[in-house]
Design a protein around this motif. Structure first.
Motif, short mmCIF file in Angstrom:
data_model
loop_
_atom_site.label_atom_id
_atom_site.label_comp_id
_atom_site.label_asym_id
_atom_site.label_seq_id
_atom_site.Cartn_x
_atom_site.Cartn_y
_atom_site.Cartn_z
N GLY A 69 60.63 -113.16 51.43
CA GLY A 69 60.78 -114.48 50.83
C GLY A 69 61.42 -114.45 49.46
N GLY A 70 61.86 -113.29 48.98
CA GLY A 70 62.49 -113.20 47.67
C GLY A 70 62.21 -111.86 47.01
N GLY A 71 62.68 -111.73 45.76
CA GLY A 71 62.53 -110.47 45.04
C GLY A 71 61.10 -110.12 44.72
N THR A 72 60.30 -111.11 44.34
CA THR A 72 58.90 -110.85 44.00
C THR A 72 58.15 -110.29 45.19
N GLU A 73 58.34 -110.88 46.36
CA GLU A 73 57.67 -110.36 47.54
C GLU A 73 58.16 -108.95 47.87
N SER A 74 59.44 -108.71 47.69
CA SER A 74 59.99 -107.38 47.96
C SER A 74 59.36 -106.33 47.04
N ASP A 75 59.22 -106.66 45.76
CA ASP A 75 58.57 -105.74 44.82
C ASP A 75 57.11 -105.49 45.22
N ASN A 76 56.41 -106.58 45.54
CA ASN A 76 55.00 -106.46 45.93
C ASN A 76 54.85 -105.61 47.19
N LEU A 77 55.70 -105.85 48.17
CA LEU A 77 55.62 -105.10 49.41
C LEU A 77 55.90 -103.62 49.18
N ALA A 78 56.87 -103.32 48.33
CA ALA A 78 57.20 -101.92 48.05
C ALA A 78 56.01 -101.19 47.44
N LEU A 79 55.34 -101.82 46.47
CA LEU A 79 54.25 -101.15 45.78
C LEU A 79 52.96 -101.15 46.60
N PHE A 80 52.54 -102.32 47.04
CA PHE A 80 51.31 -102.39 47.83
C PHE A 80 51.47 -101.69 49.18
N GLY A 81 52.67 -101.76 49.73
CA GLY A 81 52.89 -101.19 51.05
C GLY A 81 52.89 -99.68 51.08
N THR A 82 53.20 -99.05 49.95
CA THR A 82 53.17 -97.59 49.89
C THR A 82 51.86 -97.07 49.30
N ALA A 83 51.19 -97.89 48.51
CA ALA A 83 49.90 -97.50 47.92
C ALA A 83 48.80 -97.95 48.87
N ILE A 93 50.88 -93.80 39.75
CA ILE A 93 52.15 -94.52 39.81
C ILE A 93 52.81 -94.50 38.45
N ILE A 94 54.12 -94.34 38.43
CA ILE A 94 54.89 -94.38 37.18
C ILE A 94 55.83 -95.58 37.23
N THR A 95 55.81 -96.37 36.18
CA THR A 95 56.77 -97.46 36.05
C THR A 95 57.21 -97.52 34.59
N THR A 96 57.89 -98.57 34.18
CA THR A 96 58.32 -98.68 32.79
C THR A 96 57.69 -99.91 32.14
N ALA A 97 57.70 -99.92 30.83
CA ALA A 97 57.10 -101.02 30.08
C ALA A 97 57.95 -102.28 30.10
N VAL A 98 59.17 -102.20 30.66
CA VAL A 98 60.09 -103.35 30.61
C VAL A 98 60.39 -103.92 31.99
N GLU A 99 59.52 -103.63 32.96
CA GLU A 99 59.73 -104.15 34.31
C GLU A 99 59.50 -105.65 34.38
N HIS A 100 59.99 -106.24 35.45
CA HIS A 100 59.68 -107.64 35.76
C HIS A 100 58.19 -107.74 36.05
N HIS A 101 57.61 -108.92 35.79
CA HIS A 101 56.18 -109.08 36.01
C HIS A 101 55.80 -108.91 37.48
N ALA A 102 56.76 -109.05 38.39
CA ALA A 102 56.46 -108.82 39.80
C ALA A 102 56.01 -107.38 40.03
N VAL A 103 56.49 -106.47 39.22
CA VAL A 103 56.06 -105.07 39.28
C VAL A 103 54.88 -104.82 38.35
N LEU A 104 54.94 -105.32 37.13
CA LEU A 104 53.87 -105.06 36.17
C LEU A 104 52.54 -105.63 36.62
N HIS A 105 52.54 -106.85 37.14
CA HIS A 105 51.29 -107.46 37.60
C HIS A 105 50.76 -106.77 38.85
N THR A 106 51.66 -106.29 39.69
CA THR A 106 51.24 -105.52 40.86
C THR A 106 50.59 -104.21 40.44
N CYS A 107 51.19 -103.55 39.47
CA CYS A 107 50.61 -102.31 38.95
C CYS A 107 49.24 -102.56 38.34
#
Length: 383
Positions: A69-83, A93-107
């Motif tokens: 349904g969009g980029g946010t869902e894609s980010d969520n699926l990538a992280l939750f789907g592999t974890a 998990i390693i990410t960066t401090a400047v990610e979109h909130h779709a990744v930061l909030h998922t983390c």
């Protein structure tokens, strides 16, 4: 006077060719792609042909593309789907401090579920250090998630090198390419990436449609349940018209990529020159990398010390200029951008930043008018 839209990093106008591709399907194709009758088969064919086209342009197999349904869902699926919850032995998990909130909030949610997350710092231009990434990888590291090109300052992370590091250590690598698609050449056959997120409305496609590339090597657990759509990776009836529009937008972006990049770079340079004329070279600060090879060409993040972002945006809107801050809005007021804070910018710089972003409908006359309007507003506010 016509309004000036300089917020293409948030959403782009639907391209005429995309609308033309979608309209017949919206009018005439109403079957469910999962149905076995002729109406369903026609809808399924639309999805299949579109998937094949997008995969061809991205350099991957069509079996590796999951529509979302969009980029946010894609980010969520990538992280939750592999974890896989609960956290197994690989729970880092390693990410960066400047990610979109779709990744930061998922983390953040994954941390509550028992995972540990390392947030890589960035330098003053928004770029990570590969040495810090290397030293952050542990035996229990499961996934690295990193944005290709930053949506606020345009910084392009070293994706190829990071992917090689991830592959060397047996770590999954997810790339949020939502902002980079249509601006940077993407060939999934030539980089070590296991998952990559995309969104249609950033490239002149329809809203509410995205995709997740998931390599055939990668195990992914579905997060939406209730059907066997998308090879049982994402339940829910597909949107054939939207997906066809996405495919057309990807084709147009691919075919005109280099010309578009050059045009965006020219518009960006024109705006900087215009701001120099209006405010002087010391009257503003450009945030992000200077090197064109290290930034997206369509994003210009500028700070106007002595003015507040919120006041600037309100005044710009009143004068017909649409721009953005990139920061979160809470209770009607803007917070400082987490990206600019992570870059270590002084409060007077971070608190006066405006993001201008350009697209296919932006022209030189609009840039010149916008610079005059910005100059008038800033000079008035500073007095």
């Amino acid at each position: 006077m016509n309004p000036i839209y300089l917020d293409h990093a948030a959403a782009t106008p639907l391209l005429p060719e995309v609308l033309d591709a979608m309209l017949p399907l919206l009018r005439e194709q109403y079957g469910n792609p999962s149905s076995l009758h002729r109406f369903g088969r026609e809808a399924r064919s639309t999805v299949t042909v579109s998937r094949d086209a997008i995969a061809r342009f991205l350099g991957c197999s069509s079996k590796e593309l999951i529509f979302t349904g969009g980029g946010t869902e894609s980010d969520n699926l990538a992280l939750f789907g592999t974890a896989v919850v609960p956290a197994s032995k690989k729970n880092h998990i390693i990410t960066t401090a400047v990610e979109h909130h779709a990744v930061l909030h998922t983390c953040s949610r994954l941390e509550k579920l028992g995972y540990t997350v390392t947030y890589l710092p960035v330098d003053t231009t928004g770029l990570i250090s590969l040495d810090k990434l290397r030293s952050s990888i542990r035996p229990e590291t499961l996934l690295i998630s990193m944005m290709y090109g930053n949506n606020e300052v345009g910084a392009i992370q070293p994706i190829a090198e990071a992917g090689s590091l991830a592959r060397e250590h047996g770590v999954l690598f997810h790339v949020d390419a939502v902002q980079a698609l249509g601006m940077e050449p993407i060939d999934l056959s030539s980089v070590h990436v296991d998952l990559m997120s995309f969104s249609a409305h950033k490239i002149g496609g329809p809203r509410g449609v995205g995709a997740l590339y998931c390599s055939s090597r990668t195990k992914l657990e579905p997060q939406l349940l209730g059907g066997s759509q998308e090879r049982k990776k994402r339940a829910g009836t597909e949107n054939p018209a939207g997906i066809a529009g996405f495919a057309e937008a990807v084709k147009l972006a691919h075919d005109g990529l280099e010309d578009k990049r050059q045009r965006m770079e020219a518009l960006r340079s024109r705006m900087i020159d215009g701001l120099v004329r209006e405010l002087g070279a010391d009257g503003f600060v450009v945030n992000g990398p200077e090197d064109p090879a290290q930034r997206l060409p369509h994003i210009l993040n500028v700070s106007f010390p002595g003015c507040s972002t919120e006041t600037l945006l309100m005044n710009l809107d009143l004068q017909g200029v649409a721009a953005a801050s990139g920061s979160a809005c809470t209770s009607g007021s803007l917070e400082l951008s987490h990206v600019l804070v992570a870059m270590g910018l002084p409060p007077e710089v971070a608190g006066s930043a405006v993001r201008f972003s350009f697209g296919s409908t932006t022209n030189a006359e609009e840039i010149d008018r916008a610079c005059q309007i910005v100059g008038t507003i800033v000079n008035r506010l500073r007095k």
